[in-house]
Motif scaffolding. Structure first.
Motif, PDB file in Angstrom:
ATOM      1  N   ARG B 294       0.826  -1.205   0.000  1.00  0.00           N
ATOM      2  CA  ARG B 294       0.000   0.000   0.000  1.00  0.00           C
ATOM      3  C   ARG B 294       0.860   1.255   0.000  1.00  0.00           C
ATOM      4  NH1 ARG B 294      -5.142   0.548   1.226  1.00  0.00           N
ATOM      5  NH2 ARG B 294      -4.873   2.152   2.812  1.00  0.00           N
ATOM      6  N   GLY B 295       0.373   2.294  -0.643  1.00  0.00           N
ATOM      7  CA  GLY B 295       1.088   3.560  -0.638  1.00  0.00           C
ATOM      8  C   GLY B 295       1.058   4.206  -2.007  1.00  0.00           C
ATOM      9  N   VAL B 296       1.595   5.414  -2.078  1.00  0.00           N
ATOM     10  CA  VAL B 296       1.722   6.127  -3.341  1.00  0.00           C
ATOM     11  C   VAL B 296       3.178   6.550  -3.462  1.00  0.00           C
ATOM     12  CG1 VAL B 296       1.010   8.118  -4.702  1.00  0.00           C
ATOM     13  CG2 VAL B 296      -0.655   6.983  -3.226  1.00  0.00           C
ATOM     14  N   ARG B 298       6.063   8.772  -5.061  1.00  0.00           N
ATOM     15  CA  ARG B 298       6.147  10.088  -5.700  1.00  0.00           C
ATOM     16  C   ARG B 298       7.555  10.297  -6.247  1.00  0.00           C
ATOM     17  NH1 ARG B 298       0.921  12.489  -5.793  1.00  0.00           N
ATOM     18  NH2 ARG B 298      -0.170  11.717  -3.973  1.00  0.00           N
ATOM     19  N   TYR B 301      11.438   9.601  -4.677  1.00  0.00           N
ATOM     20  CA  TYR B 301      11.504   8.600  -3.611  1.00  0.00           C
ATOM     21  C   TYR B 301      12.604   7.597  -3.982  1.00  0.00           C
ATOM     22  CZ  TYR B 301       7.035   9.978  -1.388  1.00  0.00           C
ATOM     23  OH  TYR B 301       6.020  10.643  -0.744  1.00  0.00           O
ATOM     24  N   ARG B 348       8.032   7.121   2.875  1.00  0.00           N
ATOM     25  CA  ARG B 348       8.019   7.566   4.273  1.00  0.00           C
ATOM     26  C   ARG B 348       8.832   6.622   5.148  1.00  0.00           C
ATOM     27  NH1 ARG B 348       3.814  11.239   4.874  1.00  0.00           N
ATOM     28  NH2 ARG B 348       3.080  11.693   2.809  1.00  0.00           N
ATOM     29  N   LYS B 350       9.675   3.690   4.861  1.00  0.00           N
ATOM     30  CA  LYS B 350       9.382   2.250   4.890  1.00  0.00           C
ATOM     31  C   LYS B 350       9.456   1.671   3.479  1.00  0.00           C
ATOM     32  CE  LYS B 350       5.501   2.806   7.006  1.00  0.00           C
ATOM     33  NZ  LYS B 350       4.218   2.770   7.687  1.00  0.00           N
TER      34      LYS B 350
END
Lengths: 129, 368
Positions: B294-296, B298, B301, B348, B350
């Motif tokens: 899960r996540g976005v 950008r 990163y 973030r 992780k």
């Protein structure tokens, strides 16, 4: 566009709102915040039972363009999460103070400096220029 | 002081949200990025792209000069046609990606807003003894993009215009046309993955032309769009954006733009280095990816191999509006760029597992 700032709520400088309901507090993001972010398309919220500390990030909210941390305006234990938002995030944009609520917390007493509606309106106005 | 296009006051009056982009104060959205994005995929959207650079190159050796600076084959662009090209450095890095339009007696070169000054100086520096003249028309001409499946029908039927011939204009064709009584240049080009047109005309008429284009067809046929939708629309068909997928330190083979490099057309700046890079194979490459966790993801990163080594970064990532899920483009070692390869995106702090997928994510629907 006029920003909706209900008088009965309290607000954080990171654009969350708080509604006291008995000994629990419901938290969401403000109309100003949803408007600034644009269409919300992704959300990460804590699970029930998570203990939040004030000013710490408790989740992530993402629009097409931007990613933002959600900050806990108060410390406490998460007692409910708006799981309906997992599949559809539109309520955050369409009804940020109603169906777009994020979490319900049992406060620990720790809280950051909160604003009343009038002070929050002034704070939004300040940033618009 | 941020620069403004001739439509700045129009955008503000229409309630657009203005942001800084590459030194320009531009509209990021009018009604919302998703609504504007869908309008272009389904009907038509209008973009102010006056911030892009427009240079005219003419003279007896205009074509030879451009062929010496551009990676693609300029001599193959007949009058009334246009094509995509790259300005490369001697080491193969990309100075800019540009569009070259072959007009009646001259070439129009359209460059990225953020590279206007750099490109102008690059062209001037490499003039040498070529018999060419260059003129910067960025201020004199406005540039708008009308994009989407309904663009052809709407523009061809524009009132007070002679635009019916646009229906027959081929993909990448460019022609003169009378639009609302104004002498204009109209090209079948764009940056959205849809059919559509880019329009050039005298800058002082920009507010009038903008308003009249928004009134084409039934009410609501044309949606004013900002740079937010421009970015999400170019992302889905994986069209490169300078400063992200391409830059001075990324070469065309890394960017999967080998098809824009014509090594056999004769000498041009960067050719020797590019021939060598091609022969050896690039050590890193762009790849599309989907997130398994899960996540976005950008832009910027970091990316780690499954062994935990820092191996690359995300060039662009977002929740793709048409596809309905978060996708991204990344620059990774060639060994990790093949479909099905897995790596971790650091979101973030992780690691989130990602898998390489084919580009483009959305198949462009250009005029055949």
């Amino acid at each position: 566009m006029a920003t909706n700032i209900p008088v009965e709520l309290r607000y954080s400088k990171s654009d969350e709102w708080l509604r006291m309901e008995g000994d629990e507090v419901v938290i969401g993001i403000t109309d100003y915040a949803q408007n600034a972010l644009g269409d919300i398309v992704y959300l990460e919220l804590p699970t029930v039972g998570t203990v939040l500390s004030a000013r710490a990030s408790f989740g992530v909210i993402e629009s097409v363009k931007a990613s933002s941390d959600l900050y806990a305006p108060i410390g406490g234990e998460v007692v409910a999460v708006n799981t309906a938002l997992e599949s559809a995030q539109e309520p955050i944009n369409q009804d940020p103070y109603g169906d777009g609520w994020l979490i319900r917390v049992r406060p620990s007493g720790e809280e950051e400096e909160l604003l009343d509606a009038q002070a929050y309106a002034a704070y939004c106005e300040e940033r618009a220029h | 002081m941020l620069q403004r296009t001739p439509l700045f006051a129009t955008h503000v009056a229409m309630g657009a949200r203005m942001v800084e982009f590459g030194g320009w104060e531009m509209p990021v959205q009018y009604r919302g990025i998703i609504e504007e994005h869908q309008a272009v995929r389904q009907r038509a959207g209008l973009f102010d792209i006056c911030h892009m650079g427009r240079f005219l190159v003419r003279g007896p050796q205009a074509e030879e000069f451009l062929d010496y600076l551009v990676s693609s084959n300029v001599a193959a662009i007949g009058p009334g046609q246009s094509n995509y090209g790259l300005l490369c450095r001697p080491d193969g890095g990309i100075v800019d990606d540009i569009f070259i339009y072959h007009l009646d007696h001259e070439f129009l070169v359209v460059v990225n807003a953020s590279n206007r000054q750099k490109d102008w100086e690059w062209l001037q520096q490499h003039r040498g003894s070529f018999a060419v003249e260059m003129e910067d028309y960025s201020e004199q001409w406005a540039m708008l993009a009308l994009q989407g499946p309904a663009a052809e029908m709407l523009l061809a039927a524009a009132p007070d215009s002679a635009t019916a011939h646009l229906a027959d204009l081929p993909f990448h064709g460019v022609t003169r046309a009378n639009l609302f009584g104004l002498e204009s240049l109209i090209a079948r080009t764009g940056y959205t993955g849809e059919d559509g047109f880019e329009l050039f005309f005298a800058a002082e008429h920009a507010p009038t032309v903008w308003s009249r284009l928004l009134e084409l067809g039934e009410p609501g046929s044309v949606q004013a769009c900002g740079l937010g939708a421009r970015d999400s629309l170019r992302f889905e068909p994986c069209l490169a954006l300078y400063g992200h997928e391409i830059s001075d330190t990324i070469n065309p083979y890394e960017a999967r733009l080998g098809w824009v490099v014509k090594l056999d057309k004769g000498d041009f700046i960067g050719r020797a280095s590019l021939a060598q890079i091609k022969a050896q194979g690039p050590v890193r490459k762009l790849t599309g990816f989907e997130l398994l966790g899960r996540g976005v993801a950008r832009g910027d990163y970091p990316i780690q191999s499954l062994e935990g080594q820092a191996v690359g970064y995300v060039t662009t990532g977002m929740p793709a509006p048409t596809l309905g899920r978060p996708l991204g483009i990344a620059l990774v070692p060639t060994a990790l760029s093949g479909e099905g390869s897995e790596f971790d995106i650091i979101i973030r702090e992780k690691p989130v597992r990602a898998r390489a997928i084919k580009m483009p994510f959305y198949k462009p629907r250009y005029k055949k």
